[in-house]
Design a protein around this motif. Structure first.
Motif, PDB file in Angstrom:
ATOM      1  N   ASP A 147     -14.036  46.037  34.007  1.00 56.84           N
ATOM      2  CA  ASP A 147     -13.658  47.088  33.062  1.00 56.84           C
ATOM      3  C   ASP A 147     -14.130  48.458  33.524  1.00 56.84           C
ATOM      4  O   ASP A 147     -13.974  49.453  32.824  1.00 56.84           O
ATOM      5  N   PRO A 149      -0.078  43.203  34.493  1.00 58.10           N
ATOM      6  CA  PRO A 149       0.144  44.496  33.837  1.00 58.10           C
ATOM      7  C   PRO A 149       1.092  45.398  34.619  1.00 58.10           C
ATOM      8  O   PRO A 149       1.923  46.090  34.023  1.00 58.10           O
ATOM      9  N   ASN A 164      -5.980  47.250  34.423  1.00 58.66           N
ATOM     10  CA  ASN A 164      -5.033  47.673  33.385  1.00 58.66           C
ATOM     11  C   ASN A 164      -4.587  49.122  33.576  1.00 58.66           C
ATOM     12  O   ASN A 164      -4.883  49.994  32.755  1.00 58.66           O
ATOM     13  N   SER A 197      -2.230  52.339  33.350  1.00 57.41           N
ATOM     14  CA  SER A 197      -1.319  52.746  32.285  1.00 57.41           C
ATOM     15  C   SER A 197       0.126  52.743  32.788  1.00 57.41           C
ATOM     16  O   SER A 197       0.389  52.706  33.996  1.00 57.41           O
TER      17      SER A 197
END
Length: 432
Positions: A14, A78, A200, A202
């Motif tokens: 993360d 993703p 992840n 965008s």
């Protein structure tokens, strides 16, 4: 209650700022818990911190494929999900279609033998030692020009004003890109790094990534055609006309190789140069010792590579049921081979957290090992040597009082994003 090991790995994924800045204790704890390999549910992969185990994996491409080096398949979802939505945008449909087609191929760092062997044989000439020796005066000249831009101020952001620009200018010149288009070139490179070590991204980032890939292909397709008709003594001519046993590279192989050269040729060397600058600006005793004895610079560069490897780790995927020590591994499972962690394995070198240029040997894996040993390592070492000498020429180089530590937003590409320093101002270069 203290976080579990897997909780901390999840924080790394993360992109927790503290772990991006200093993952070393986490790596040590994984190594202690490994016996000899630790499976992370958070990462969906075995985390390899042992130098010996990493070595065993990377020299066995028949068992451990390199076809997904920067992510597990789950982490690619993703990007694929965003691409599906972006494909419905009228001005992006063609770009997404080309993106999907390109990413089915295997080239260099996504290829395995025998394709990889063939590609390396064709492209090794591009980074031959004779070319690098001939480049050294030009690297020094570019370095001198960059230093001259801030030498009179006595202050600089060595990341932005030097570490980013030296490798970017050099790889752009090697590829024949006009320096007026350097900003476009850097933008492409930054976009190519978006999916690397970021679980992840965008939708806007994925859109930019896909658009940059299409623009890059259009630009270099035309240049390849020109160099096939009129070869020059440059990197793109080598790629455009590369062949093995009379068989040329495919168009996709040429374009993908150039894209990888762009990314690897500047992002990782920028990190190396920033790490070098930080070390010299904070360890003044070492700085002064190196300034007095420049013969020590190559050993210093190697220790900088070992101590803070620019690439933290890459993935391999098992092609068949196998084992890691006594741990069974099923076909299709991933291993994250953490080069940065292996470089600090006490089995590799004593007191691994200590920065020591006097080590008897330095068998680091900052450039990988085996089949996928970095094809551009000679250029990176050259720029590291030239950059070290240039920074040693900044009198009384030290970290600025207002410097703050900011790191790249990636758990794979690790490095500073600024380096504010001060030094005694002067009117030009002092010698390299």
């Amino acid at each position: 209650m203290a976080d579990s090991l897997d909780d901390r790995i999840q924080r790394l994924l993360d992109r927790d700022e503290d772990l991006l800045a200093s993952p070393w204790q986490l790596f040590d704890d994984v190594r202690e818990a490994s016996e000899p390999a630790f499976y992370s549910g958070a990462m969906g992969a075995w985390v390899i911190t042992s130098y010996q185990l990493l070595h065993d994996i990377v020299v066995d491409p028949e068992t451990w494929s390199n076809r997904s080096p920067t992510a597990t398949y789950d982490f690619r979802n993703p990007v694929a999900d965003h691409a599906a939505a972006i494909a419905r945008e009228p001005d992006m449909a063609e770009a997404v279609s080309r993106f999907r087609s390109r990413n089915r191929g295997r080239v260099l760092n996504t290829a395995d033998p025998p394709e990889h062997v063939r590609q390396r044989r064709a492209l090794n000439r591009a980074f031959r030692p004779a070319r690098l020796r001939a480049l050294e005066p030009e690297v020094i000249s570019v370095s001198d020009q960059l230093v001259a831009g801030f030498a009179h101020r006595g202050r600089a952001d060595l990341f932005r004003e030097y570490a980013v620009l030296l490798p970017m200018v050099m790889i752009s010149r090697m590829l024949g890109v006009p320096e007026l288009e350097l900003g476009k070139f850097k933008g492409w490179s930054d976009d190519f790094a978006i999916p690397i070590g970021r679980a992840n991204p965008s939708r806007d980032e994925v859109r930019s990534y896909i658009r940059s890939e299409s623009e890059f292909e259009d630009y270099f397709s035309a240049m390849i055609e020109q160099r096939q008709a009129e070869p020059r003594s440059d990197l793109i001519s080598d790629v455009a006309n590369a062949e093995v046993d009379g068989e040329p590279l495919t168009h996709e192989e040429r374009i993908t190789a150039l894209r990888q050269f762009l990314l690897a040729g500047n992002e990782t060397t920028t990190t190396l140069l920033a790490n070098i600058g930080h070390r010299l600006a904070t360890d003044h005793e070492l700085r002064d010792r190196l300034a007095e004895d420049r013969d020590l610079v190559p050993a210093f560069v190697e220790e900088a590579l070992r101590h803070e490897a620019p690439v933290t780790g890459l993935f391999r995927v098992a092609t068949r049921d196998t084992q890691l020590g006594d741990k069974p591994v099923a076909k299709g499972e991933f291993a994250w081979v953490a080069f940065a962690a292996a470089n600090r394995d006490p089995e590799l070198c004593p007191m691994p957290d200590r920065f020591d240029i006097d080590r008897d040997s330095n068998d680091h894996v900052a450039f990988g090992y085996g089949e996928h040993y970095c094809i551009g390592q000679g250029l990176a070492r050259l720029e590291g040597k030239v950059g070290t000498n240039a920074m040693l020429d900044l009198p009384n180089l030290t970290l600025a009082d207002d410097h703050t530590y900011n790191y790249m937003d990636s758990y794979i590409l690790r490095g500073l994003t600024q380096l504010l320093v001060t030094f005694d101002p002067f009117g030009g270069t002092l010698g390299n």
